[in-house]
Motif scaffolding. Structure first.
Motif, PDB file in Angstrom:
ATOM      1  N   PRO A  72      17.017  42.157  52.885  1.00 11.96           N
ATOM      2  CA  PRO A  72      18.038  43.027  52.272  1.00 11.96           C
ATOM      3  C   PRO A  72      17.706  43.372  50.827  1.00 11.96           C
ATOM      4  O   PRO A  72      16.810  42.786  50.234  1.00 11.96           O
ATOM      5  N   ARG A  73      18.442  44.304  50.292  1.00 19.47           N
ATOM      6  CA  ARG A  73      18.367  44.765  48.896  1.00 19.47           C
ATOM      7  C   ARG A  73      17.039  45.425  48.567  1.00 19.47           C
ATOM      8  O   ARG A  73      16.986  46.627  48.394  1.00 19.47           O
ATOM      9  N   MET A  74      15.974  44.684  48.494  1.00 17.23           N
ATOM     10  CA  MET A  74      14.645  45.243  48.216  1.00 17.23           C
ATOM     11  C   MET A  74      13.708  44.604  49.229  1.00 17.23           C
ATOM     12  O   MET A  74      13.538  43.386  49.224  1.00 17.23           O
ATOM     13  N   ASP A  75      13.131  45.406  50.119  1.00 12.80           N
ATOM     14  CA  ASP A  75      12.324  44.807  51.181  1.00 12.80           C
ATOM     15  C   ASP A  75      10.907  44.479  50.709  1.00 12.80           C
ATOM     16  O   ASP A  75      10.521  44.781  49.579  1.00 12.80           O
ATOM     17  N   GLY A  76      10.155  43.830  51.584  1.00 13.29           N
ATOM     18  CA  GLY A  76       8.821  43.376  51.226  1.00 13.29           C
ATOM     19  C   GLY A  76       7.860  44.490  50.874  1.00 13.29           C
ATOM     20  O   GLY A  76       6.974  44.323  50.039  1.00 13.29           O
ATOM     21  N   ARG A  77       8.029  45.646  51.503  1.00 18.74           N
ATOM     22  CA  ARG A  77       7.161  46.791  51.196  1.00 18.74           C
ATOM     23  C   ARG A  77       7.357  47.221  49.742  1.00 18.74           C
ATOM     24  O   ARG A  77       6.396  47.519  49.037  1.00 18.74           O
ATOM     25  N   GLN A  78       8.615  47.238  49.314  1.00 18.91           N
ATOM     26  CA  GLN A  78       8.926  47.622  47.935  1.00 18.91           C
ATOM     27  C   GLN A  78       8.393  46.582  46.947  1.00 18.91           C
ATOM     28  O   GLN A  78       7.870  46.934  45.889  1.00 18.91           O
ATOM     29  N   VAL A  79       8.507  45.305  47.312  1.00 22.07           N
ATOM     30  CA  VAL A  79       7.975  44.238  46.454  1.00 22.07           C
ATOM     31  C   VAL A  79       6.464  44.385  46.337  1.00 22.07           C
ATOM     32  O   VAL A  79       5.901  44.343  45.241  1.00 22.07           O
ATOM     33  N   LEU A  80       5.805  44.564  47.471  1.00 23.13           N
ATOM     34  CA  LEU A  80       4.352  44.707  47.499  1.00 23.13           C
ATOM     35  C   LEU A  80       3.911  45.862  46.600  1.00 23.13           C
ATOM     36  O   LEU A  80       3.021  45.717  45.769  1.00 23.13           O
ATOM     37  N   GLY A  81       4.566  47.003  46.738  1.00 23.27           N
ATOM     38  CA  GLY A  81       4.239  48.160  45.908  1.00 23.27           C
ATOM     39  C   GLY A  81       4.457  47.887  44.427  1.00 23.27           C
ATOM     40  O   GLY A  81       3.620  48.217  43.589  1.00 23.27           O
ATOM     41  N   ILE A  92      -2.163  38.696  41.680  1.00 21.41           N
ATOM     42  CA  ILE A  92      -1.633  37.621  42.523  1.00 21.41           C
ATOM     43  C   ILE A  92      -1.862  38.002  43.986  1.00 21.41           C
ATOM     44  O   ILE A  92      -1.388  39.043  44.437  1.00 21.41           O
ATOM     45  N   PRO A  93      -2.586  37.175  44.747  1.00 23.59           N
ATOM     46  CA  PRO A  93      -2.780  37.482  46.167  1.00 23.59           C
ATOM     47  C   PRO A  93      -1.447  37.447  46.924  1.00 23.59           C
ATOM     48  O   PRO A  93      -0.625  36.558  46.691  1.00 23.59           O
ATOM     49  N   ILE A  94      -1.260  38.424  47.798  1.00 26.30           N
ATOM     50  CA  ILE A  94      -0.043  38.494  48.607  1.00 26.30           C
ATOM     51  C   ILE A  94      -0.411  38.474  50.081  1.00 26.30           C
ATOM     52  O   ILE A  94      -1.180  39.319  50.550  1.00 26.30           O
ATOM     53  N   VAL A 107      -0.742  48.784  58.643  1.00 26.22           N
ATOM     54  CA  VAL A 107      -1.481  49.766  57.841  1.00 26.22           C
ATOM     55  C   VAL A 107      -0.782  49.987  56.498  1.00 26.22           C
ATOM     56  O   VAL A 107      -1.421  50.028  55.445  1.00 26.22           O
ATOM     57  N   GLY A 108       0.543  50.097  56.540  1.00 25.60           N
ATOM     58  CA  GLY A 108       1.307  50.306  55.313  1.00 25.60           C
ATOM     59  C   GLY A 108       1.122  49.179  54.312  1.00 25.60           C
ATOM     60  O   GLY A 108       0.983  49.407  53.114  1.00 25.60           O
ATOM     61  N   SER A 109       1.092  47.942  54.815  1.00 21.80           N
ATOM     62  CA  SER A 109       0.919  46.788  53.925  1.00 21.80           C
ATOM     63  C   SER A 109      -0.461  46.781  53.282  1.00 21.80           C
ATOM     64  O   SER A 109      -0.603  46.533  52.086  1.00 21.80           O
ATOM     65  N   TYR A 110      -1.474  47.064  54.082  1.00 23.43           N
ATOM     66  CA  TYR A 110      -2.829  47.103  53.506  1.00 23.43           C
ATOM     67  C   TYR A 110      -2.995  48.294  52.573  1.00 23.43           C
ATOM     68  O   TYR A 110      -3.690  48.194  51.560  1.00 23.43           O
ATOM     69  N   THR A 111      -2.337  49.402  52.870  1.00 22.82           N
ATOM     70  CA  THR A 111      -2.372  50.559  51.978  1.00 22.82           C
ATOM     71  C   THR A 111      -1.765  50.201  50.619  1.00 22.82           C
ATOM     72  O   THR A 111      -2.241  50.652  49.579  1.00 22.82           O
ATOM     73  N   LEU A 112      -0.727  49.355  50.652  1.00 20.62           N
ATOM     74  CA  LEU A 112      -0.094  48.902  49.413  1.00 20.62           C
ATOM     75  C   LEU A 112      -0.845  47.720  48.788  1.00 20.62           C
ATOM     76  O   LEU A 112      -0.364  47.091  47.858  1.00 20.62           O
ATOM     77  N   GLN A 113      -2.025  47.400  49.324  1.00 23.42           N
ATOM     78  CA  GLN A 113      -2.939  46.391  48.781  1.00 23.42           C
ATOM     79  C   GLN A 113      -2.532  44.951  49.059  1.00 23.42           C
ATOM     80  O   GLN A 113      -2.790  44.056  48.254  1.00 23.42           O
ATOM     81  N   ALA A 114      -1.916  44.705  50.236  1.00 26.62           N
ATOM     82  CA  ALA A 114      -1.706  43.317  50.662  1.00 26.62           C
ATOM     83  C   ALA A 114      -3.080  42.677  50.818  1.00 26.62           C
ATOM     84  O   ALA A 114      -4.041  43.343  51.203  1.00 26.62           O
ATOM     85  N   ASN A 115      -3.188  41.405  50.514  1.00 29.93           N
ATOM     86  CA  ASN A 115      -4.461  40.700  50.656  1.00 29.93           C
ATOM     87  C   ASN A 115      -4.676  40.211  52.080  1.00 29.93           C
ATOM     88  O   ASN A 115      -5.815  39.997  52.490  1.00 29.93           O
ATOM     89  N   ALA A 116      -3.585  40.025  52.825  1.00 30.88           N
ATOM     90  CA  ALA A 116      -3.675  39.635  54.231  1.00 30.88           C
ATOM     91  C   ALA A 116      -2.352  39.964  54.908  1.00 30.88           C
ATOM     92  O   ALA A 116      -1.302  40.026  54.254  1.00 30.88           O
ATOM     93  N   TYR A 117      -2.420  40.176  56.214  1.00 31.82           N
ATOM     94  CA  TYR A 117      -1.233  40.459  57.013  1.00 31.82           C
ATOM     95  C   TYR A 117      -1.247  39.491  58.181  1.00 31.82           C
ATOM     96  O   TYR A 117      -2.200  39.469  58.970  1.00 31.82           O
ATOM     97  N   VAL A 118      -0.212  38.656  58.281  1.00 30.50           N
ATOM     98  CA  VAL A 118      -0.131  37.647  59.331  1.00 30.50           C
ATOM     99  C   VAL A 118       1.202  37.789  60.041  1.00 30.50           C
ATOM    100  O   VAL A 118       2.258  37.840  59.395  1.00 30.50           O
ATOM    101  N   THR A 119       1.151  37.857  61.376  1.00 28.28           N
ATOM    102  CA  THR A 119       2.377  37.939  62.168  1.00 28.28           C
ATOM    103  C   THR A 119       2.877  36.524  62.450  1.00 28.28           C
ATOM    104  O   THR A 119       2.101  35.661  62.863  1.00 28.28           O
ATOM    105  N   LYS A 120       4.175  36.299  62.198  1.00 28.42           N
ATOM    106  CA  LYS A 120       4.777  34.988  62.449  1.00 28.42           C
ATOM    107  C   LYS A 120       4.788  34.725  63.954  1.00 28.42           C
ATOM    108  O   LYS A 120       5.395  35.488  64.701  1.00 28.42           O
ATOM    109  N   PRO A 121       4.139  33.659  64.401  1.00 28.09           N
ATOM    110  CA  PRO A 121       4.208  33.327  65.822  1.00 28.09           C
ATOM    111  C   PRO A 121       5.611  32.853  66.207  1.00 28.09           C
ATOM    112  O   PRO A 121       6.330  32.285  65.379  1.00 28.09           O
ATOM    113  N   ILE A 122       5.991  33.066  67.453  1.00 30.89           N
ATOM    114  CA  ILE A 122       7.294  32.625  67.964  1.00 30.89           C
ATOM    115  C   ILE A 122       7.274  31.108  68.205  1.00 30.89           C
ATOM    116  O   ILE A 122       8.212  30.405  67.875  1.00 30.89           O
TER     117      ILE A 122
END
Length: 148
Positions: A72-81, A92-94, A107-122
């Motif tokens: 909520p309020r400010m999502d992770g994409r906005q924080v990353l940007g 700072i690595p994200i 793709v959006g996360s890497y475009t915003l320069q995320a250092n890695a993208y990991v999907t939370k396993p169930i």
């Protein structure tokens, strides 16, 4: 990190799901990497923490950020940007750690320069394994930028 008394790795967890935060903290506690964990529950609080403002005016700069996308309020994409555009914070690595496996989020996360993208396993065991691997990687393998 140097042979003489290495400093603990400072990890900032940005996630609004208390259950996920607890699982992340427990998985991180299981490893023997020396670390300090800080937790904030949304993007606005994350930016306050990173800029040492408001209720986080005593916050210390993290060495790595584990960032959820959907909050909520400010999502992770906005924080990353915002972090990657900030001269003082961009090194700072994200690691985006999220439930989404949508191509647009990846793709959006890497475009915003995320250092890695990991999907939370169930599965809980898989979740713990993934978090421990992130911890080992950033705590032992990667050379992190020196804190200013």
């Amino acid at each position: 990190m140097g042979a003489d008394s290495p400093q603990p790795v400072r990890i900032l967890v940005v996630d609004d799901d208390p259950g996920d935060v607890l699982m992340i903290e427990e998985a991180l506690a299981d490893s023997d990497v020396d670390k300090i964990i800080d937790v904030v529950s949304d993007g606005e609080e994350a930016m306050e923490f990173l800029r040492a403002e408001g209720r986080h005016d005593q916050a210390r700069r993290p060495d790595v950020i584990l960032l959820d996308l959907n909050m909520p309020r400010m999502d992770g994409r906005q924080v990353l940007g915002a972090v990657k555009q900030d001269e003082d914070l961009r090194t700072i690595p994200i690691v985006v750690l999220t439930t989404s496996n949508a191509d647009t989020d990846i793709v959006g996360s890497y475009t915003l320069q995320a250092n890695a993208y990991v999907t939370k396993p169930i599965d809980l065991d898989d979740f713990n394994d993934v978090v421990r691997r992130i911890d080992e990687f950033f705590g032992r393998v990667v050379v992190l930028p020196k804190r200013v």
